[in-house]
Write a protein that holds these residues in place. Structure first.
Motif, PDB file in Angstrom:
ATOM      1  N   GLN A  67      -0.764   5.855 -15.254  1.00 31.93           N
ATOM      2  CA  GLN A  67       0.258   6.484 -14.498  1.00 31.93           C
ATOM      3  C   GLN A  67       0.169   8.045 -14.095  1.00 31.93           C
ATOM      4  O   GLN A  67      -0.011   8.640 -12.922  1.00 31.93           O
ATOM      5  CB  GLN A  67       1.559   6.033 -14.571  1.00 31.93           C
ATOM      6  CG  GLN A  67       1.659   4.462 -14.527  1.00 31.93           C
ATOM      7  CD  GLN A  67       3.129   4.261 -14.924  1.00 31.93           C
ATOM      8  OE1 GLN A  67       4.004   4.995 -15.538  1.00 31.93           O
ATOM      9  NE2 GLN A  67       3.630   2.957 -14.682  1.00 31.93           N
ATOM     10  N   LYS A  87      -3.205   2.972  -3.190  1.00 26.25           N
ATOM     11  CA  LYS A  87      -2.642   3.786  -4.173  1.00 26.25           C
ATOM     12  C   LYS A  87      -3.501   4.777  -4.771  1.00 26.25           C
ATOM     13  O   LYS A  87      -4.751   5.084  -4.555  1.00 26.25           O
ATOM     14  CB  LYS A  87      -2.836   2.580  -5.165  1.00 26.25           C
ATOM     15  CG  LYS A  87      -1.950   1.400  -4.939  1.00 26.25           C
ATOM     16  CD  LYS A  87      -1.769   0.321  -5.931  1.00 26.25           C
ATOM     17  CE  LYS A  87      -0.797  -0.817  -5.562  1.00 26.25           C
ATOM     18  NZ  LYS A  87      -0.795  -1.848  -6.374  1.00 26.25           N
ATOM     19  N   ASP A  88      -2.696   5.632  -5.526  1.00 29.79           N
ATOM     20  CA  ASP A  88      -3.542   7.078  -6.155  1.00 29.79           C
ATOM     21  C   ASP A  88      -4.953   6.742  -6.845  1.00 29.79           C
ATOM     22  O   ASP A  88      -5.734   7.703  -6.840  1.00 29.79           O
ATOM     23  CB  ASP A  88      -2.624   7.704  -6.989  1.00 29.79           C
ATOM     24  CG  ASP A  88      -1.206   7.993  -6.051  1.00 29.79           C
ATOM     25  OD1 ASP A  88      -1.324   8.273  -4.849  1.00 29.79           O
ATOM     26  OD2 ASP A  88      -0.127   8.116  -6.518  1.00 29.79           O
ATOM     27  N   GLU A  89      -4.965   5.540  -7.645  1.00 27.25           N
ATOM     28  CA  GLU A  89      -6.230   5.336  -8.433  1.00 27.25           C
ATOM     29  C   GLU A  89      -7.296   5.030  -7.645  1.00 27.25           C
ATOM     30  O   GLU A  89      -8.280   4.772  -8.452  1.00 27.25           O
ATOM     31  CB  GLU A  89      -5.703   4.304  -9.454  1.00 27.25           C
ATOM     32  CG  GLU A  89      -5.358   2.929  -8.839  1.00 27.25           C
ATOM     33  CD  GLU A  89      -3.795   2.529  -8.913  1.00 27.25           C
ATOM     34  OE1 GLU A  89      -3.384   1.671  -8.945  1.00 27.25           O
ATOM     35  OE2 GLU A  89      -3.106   3.884  -8.842  1.00 27.25           O
ATOM     36  N   GLU A 124      -1.299  -6.467   4.176  1.00 27.20           N
ATOM     37  CA  GLU A 124      -2.067  -5.131   3.978  1.00 27.20           C
ATOM     38  C   GLU A 124      -2.492  -4.813   5.450  1.00 27.20           C
ATOM     39  O   GLU A 124      -2.169  -3.705   5.647  1.00 27.20           O
ATOM     40  CB  GLU A 124      -3.208  -5.264   3.128  1.00 27.20           C
ATOM     41  CG  GLU A 124      -2.947  -5.519   1.719  1.00 27.20           C
ATOM     42  CD  GLU A 124      -4.234  -5.413   0.725  1.00 27.20           C
ATOM     43  OE1 GLU A 124      -4.212  -4.901  -0.512  1.00 27.20           O
ATOM     44  OE2 GLU A 124      -5.281  -6.059   1.213  1.00 27.20           O
ATOM     45  N   ALA A 153      -3.114   8.901 -12.314  1.00 24.99           N
ATOM     46  CA  ALA A 153      -3.018   8.463 -11.010  1.00 24.99           C
ATOM     47  C   ALA A 153      -2.330   9.746 -10.308  1.00 24.99           C
ATOM     48  O   ALA A 153      -2.592  10.093  -9.261  1.00 24.99           O
ATOM     49  CB  ALA A 153      -2.408   7.237 -10.819  1.00 24.99           C
ATOM     50  N   MET A 187       0.895  -1.192   0.060  1.00 26.71           N
ATOM     51  CA  MET A 187       0.053   0.008  -0.109  1.00 26.71           C
ATOM     52  C   MET A 187       0.670   1.122  -0.161  1.00 26.71           C
ATOM     53  O   MET A 187       1.840   1.288   0.792  1.00 26.71           O
ATOM     54  CB  MET A 187      -0.779   0.125   1.193  1.00 26.71           C
ATOM     55  CG  MET A 187      -1.709  -1.174   1.201  1.00 26.71           C
ATOM     56  SD  MET A 187      -2.873  -1.612   2.589  1.00 26.71           S
ATOM     57  CE  MET A 187      -3.397   0.247   2.922  1.00 26.71           C
ATOM     58  N   GLU A 188       0.230   2.264  -0.812  1.00 29.87           N
ATOM     59  CA  GLU A 188       1.417   3.294  -1.012  1.00 29.87           C
ATOM     60  C   GLU A 188       0.616   4.708  -1.136  1.00 29.87           C
ATOM     61  O   GLU A 188      -0.665   4.465  -1.418  1.00 29.87           O
ATOM     62  CB  GLU A 188       2.407   3.027  -2.076  1.00 29.87           C
ATOM     63  CG  GLU A 188       1.631   2.788  -3.231  1.00 29.87           C
ATOM     64  CD  GLU A 188       2.758   2.479  -4.669  1.00 29.87           C
ATOM     65  OE1 GLU A 188       3.805   2.829  -4.483  1.00 29.87           O
ATOM     66  OE2 GLU A 188       2.310   1.810  -5.429  1.00 29.87           O
ATOM     67  N   SER A 189       1.308   5.723  -1.095  1.00 28.11           N
ATOM     68  CA  SER A 189       0.492   7.026  -1.438  1.00 28.11           C
ATOM     69  C   SER A 189       1.479   7.780  -2.094  1.00 28.11           C
ATOM     70  O   SER A 189       2.736   7.832  -1.932  1.00 28.11           O
ATOM     71  CB  SER A 189       0.010   7.649  -0.307  1.00 28.11           C
ATOM     72  OG  SER A 189       0.731   7.883   0.726  1.00 28.11           O
ATOM     73  N   THR A 190       1.158   8.925  -2.861  1.00 29.61           N
ATOM     74  CA  THR A 190       2.126   9.544  -3.525  1.00 29.61           C
ATOM     75  C   THR A 190       1.551  11.285  -3.011  1.00 29.61           C
ATOM     76  O   THR A 190       0.360  11.504  -3.400  1.00 29.61           O
ATOM     77  CB  THR A 190       2.046   9.659  -5.124  1.00 29.61           C
ATOM     78  OG1 THR A 190       2.430   8.284  -5.349  1.00 29.61           O
ATOM     79  CG2 THR A 190       3.025  10.522  -5.706  1.00 29.61           C
TER      80      THR A 190
END
Length: 368
Positions: A39, A174-176, A211, A42, A1-4
């Motif tokens: 990408q 995630k960003d999407e 997760e 996102a 799991m990630e974030s930008t």
């Protein structure tokens, strides 16, 4: 799991429609275009989300500064500090009305109080450490060691964990994937878990153990930052402006304001801002061992993608053997029905018995 997180130019309030359209477009691009286009979409969504968070913080800072500028001539209030040890004499302090807080009072005491105090009682009423004094009063300072004498601190601790979990949930996907924070119910220690409800744009998400461990680690990382929980009371209009990107909170704000004299209480952890009546503990550093135990999909009239995140935590420094902690984890996995909603399914993927210990937290803190 990630974030930008991507800093971008200012987005005005009128861009709410564009915000939602961009988020929907991200999901459509995932299906229709190449991975490169996906990408880019996102990244665009992540940038807009980041800008809304930045905008909330700008409004928060401006309103806090405005309220302080309206105080005018500084008046003094008499604060009588009452130690828990009855053998100690009370201490009289002269503090600034509408400016000084219980946390400021701790600076006139020992350094231990500054680090360990988590809540105040002002004239026997629960009071945030960052909330200014309004009149002459008696002050008591509470640490987690006083929980048996003043159970209100346990409720504040549980509520603060819910707030921090909302911060974790918002940044963990995630960003999407579109995420809307919804709310969290009034804490009840008998329920076995603190909770946060969020709308996740996934039709039937069942988190894996990996997760859940990742979310537990993210929660611990946030608590290790030892951020103050800043409190600010604002008008309904300003709150609606701040949360116009969240349709669920926009719907809740008028009802909250109606029951609280037209006011909305906000709390800020780092750059994360949310709504709660409080009180909260003074800092995320009070939180010690923690596990995000389970996620339940629940039924709702508002959406078919509402998920309840549940966790369990102990105050920092509290020691508990592995077996006792595993019992608490097991209880935290059970569906918490405090908000009068129904789980869509009875069983969900639950966290394993491994926990994030205080030692692991220290290693994580050193690594960061």
């Amino acid at each position: 799991m990630e974030s930008t997180v991507c800093p971008v130019r200012h987005v005005p309030p009128s861009s709410y429609g564009r915000f939602r359209n961009a988020c929907c477009a991200t999901l459509r691009f995932q299906c229709r275009f190449s991975s490169t286009d996906s990408q880019k979409a996102a990244a665009q969504t992540a940038a807009i989300k980041s800008e809304w968070r930045r905008r909330r913080n700008v409004i928060f800072d401006n309103e806090k500064q405005r309220q302080q500028s309206e105080i005018g001539r500084i008046e003094k209030v008499a604060v009588k500090y009452l130690p828990w040890d009855k053998d100690e004499a009370p201490i009289e302090m002269r503090m600034n009305k509408h400016l000084s807080t219980p946390y400021d009072c701790t600076k006139h005491l020992t350094e231990d109080y500054t680090k360990t105090v988590c809540l105040a009682l002002v004239d026997r009423r629960p009071w945030d450490l960052q909330k200014p004094f309004e009149q002459d009063c008696e002050l008591e300072l509470i640490t987690m060691a006083h929980s048996n004498k003043s159970p209100v601190v346990n409720t504040a601790f549980w509520r603060s964990c819910s707030l921090l979990m909302g911060c974790m949930v918002e940044a963990s996907f995630k960003d999407e994937i579109q995420v809307y924070l919804h709310s969290f119910p009034k804490p009840d220690l008998k329920s076995g878990s603190f909770t946060y409800d969020a709308v996740i744009d996934l039709p039937d998400w069942k988190p894996t153990q990996a997760e859940l461990r990742a979310m537990s680690a993210a929660f611990v990382k946030l608590s290790n930052q030892e951020s103050f929980m800043e409190r600010l009371e604002v008008s309904e209009e300003l709150a609606l402006d701040m949360f116009q990107d969240n349709p669920f909170k926009n719907k809740q704000i008028p009802n909250i304001a109606q029951n609280h004299n037209g006011k909305i209480v906000l709390y800020r952890i780092g750059d994360f801002i949310d709504i709660s009546q409080g009180p909260m503990v003074g800092s995320t550093g009070i939180i010690g061992k923690a596990t995000i135990a389970s996620v339940h999909k629940v039924e709702s009239n508002e959406t078919d993608r509402l998920y309840r995140f549940q966790g369990v935590a102990l105050p920092k420094g509290t020691r508990l053997n592995h077996f006792a902690w595993s019992v608490l984890e097991k209880d935290a996995r059970k569906f918490n029905d405090l908000a009068s909603v129904t789980p869509v399914r009875e069983s969900v993927t639950s966290a394993p018995t491994e926990v994030v210990s205080d030692e692991e937290k220290e290693r994580s803190s050193a690594a960061n």
